[in-house]
Enzyme design. Structure first.
Site, short mmCIF file in Angstrom:
data_model
loop_
_atom_site.label_atom_id
_atom_site.label_comp_id
_atom_site.label_asym_id
_atom_site.label_seq_id
_atom_site.Cartn_x
_atom_site.Cartn_y
_atom_site.Cartn_z
N LYS A 52 11.02 -23.42 -41.74
CA LYS A 52 9.64 -23.68 -41.31
C LYS A 52 8.94 -24.63 -42.28
CE LYS A 52 9.52 -19.20 -39.00
NZ LYS A 52 9.05 -17.81 -38.93
N GLN A 96 6.33 -13.34 -42.38
CA GLN A 96 7.69 -13.27 -41.88
C GLN A 96 8.12 -11.81 -41.70
OE1 GLN A 96 9.35 -15.96 -40.88
NE2 GLN A 96 11.20 -14.83 -40.31
N ASP A 119 1.85 -17.36 -34.80
CA ASP A 119 3.04 -16.68 -34.29
C ASP A 119 2.75 -16.05 -32.92
OD1 ASP A 119 5.42 -16.79 -35.70
OD2 ASP A 119 4.79 -15.32 -37.20
N1 GUN Z 1 11.08 -12.76 -37.67
C1 GUN Z 1 11.90 -13.13 -36.67
N2 GUN Z 1 11.30 -14.04 -35.88
C2 GUN Z 1 10.06 -14.23 -36.39
C3 GUN Z 1 8.98 -15.07 -36.03
O1 GUN Z 1 9.00 -15.80 -35.06
N3 GUN Z 1 7.89 -15.00 -36.83
C4 GUN Z 1 7.83 -14.18 -37.90
N4 GUN Z 1 6.70 -14.16 -38.61
N5 GUN Z 1 8.82 -13.39 -38.27
C5 GUN Z 1 9.93 -13.43 -37.52
#
Ligand code: GUN
Length: 293
Positions: A52, A96, A119
């Site tokens: 990211k 996350q 998200d």
């Molecule tokens: N863990 C697995 N997929 C995601 C996601 O799209 N966002 C976040 N914050 N954590 C994750």
């Protein structure tokens, strides 16, 4: 059979976002800023967050990574989120997942300002998505819609079977594909671990979305001839042959299923790559105050 090429789409979309970011800045807009919180050192989470941060840099979005050790208390984490909610320079804020068991994910997600919830995990954004008013769409469902759109795959009146009912994939994508308009208007069936005669149902699918996190669960005899198959599974498995020591396995047994499909996403190189793009897009939308003016 045609491959739904996540790599190609990702490159295309990153270029589009980079141009939009540049145009926004040139018109006097601020540099969009995504902040990510990472708790602990889970290998998968480290990889995703690094991806990211790198993607932000590629399109001209600023990013900040805030790290906490595994032992951080829920209270400390919530205090940091509150401070970041109040930081006017931050447009997007993500934590996350997964989090250590002593921290309630629900408390953390609900602590994020809905205007920064890029998200799209906050119940308010999910609720807005359900009733069809502007909201941040979460990354994986958004990635799936983008694949369908960019390959002009018809969805109206199609039988769409989603396997897996998670809050971040199965549930939202089933709602999005049954909405009015394109890509939607599908007749959606949501299957899960308690579904009886799963194979009979998946064999009816014009569009099959595998999102249960069970490596290579979908076999050739579960798929209709000519179906569109979208594989959302990404299970990390130890590997002796890859440089990193890991390989990613989808929920679909690709070699066996692919010859029967009209379109199929590979793993890796499919939906997974597009999820990061969705996050970039949401961060730009936030900087532009598009969803919440
Ligand atoms: N863990 C697995 N997929 C995601 C996601 O799209 N966002 C976040 N914050 N954590 C994750």
């Amino acid at each position: 059979m045609q491959l739904l090429d996540g790599k190609k789409l990702t490159a295309e979309m990153k270029q589009e976002i980079a141009s939009e970011v540049a145009a926004f800045k040139a018109a006097g807009g601020k540099t969009p800023h995504l902040a990510a919180i990472l708790v602990g050192h889970d290998g998968g989470s480290e990889t995703y967050v690094a991806g990211k941060v790198k993607a932000c840099a590629e399109v001209g979005i600023k990013s900040t990574l805030v790290r906490f050790e595994e032992q951080v208390t829920e209270k400390e984490l919530l205090l940091k989120i509150a401070a970041m909610n109040d930081d006017a320079d931050i447009d997007g804020l993500i934590v996350q997942l997964p989090l250590p068991p002593h921290i309630a994910e629900r408390h953390v997600i609900e602590a994020i300002d809905i205007r920064k919830d890029v998200d799209g995990f906050h119940p308010m954004n999910i609720g807005r998505m359900v009733i069809g008013i502007p909201s941040y769409l979460s990354a994986t469902p958004a990635g799936i819609l983008e694949i369908l759109k960019r390959y002009n795959i018809p969805t109206a009146g199609k039988s769409c079977v989603v396997v897996g009912r998670s809050n971040i994939v199965g549930k939202p994508v089933s709602i999005l594909l049954s909405r009015k308009g394109y890509p939607g208007d599908a007749t959606v069936t949501l299957c899960h671990s308690r579904t009886v005669n799963l194979k009979d149902i998946t064999r009816q699918a014009d569009i099959l979305i595998a999102a249960m996190g069970k490596p290579e669960f979908i076999r050739a005899d579960m798929v209709k001839e000519g179906a569109v198959v979208i594989d959302v599974g990404i299970t990390r498995m130890k590997s002796e042959v890859t440089k990193s020591g890991w390989k990613l396995i989808g929920d679909v047994k690709f070699d066996e299923v692919a010859p029967h499909c009209s379109y199929i996403t590979p793993v890796p190189g499919g939906v997974g790559l597009l999820t990061v793009v969705a996050l970039l897009k949401n961060t730009l939308l936030s900087a532009k105050k598009t969803i919440y003016p």
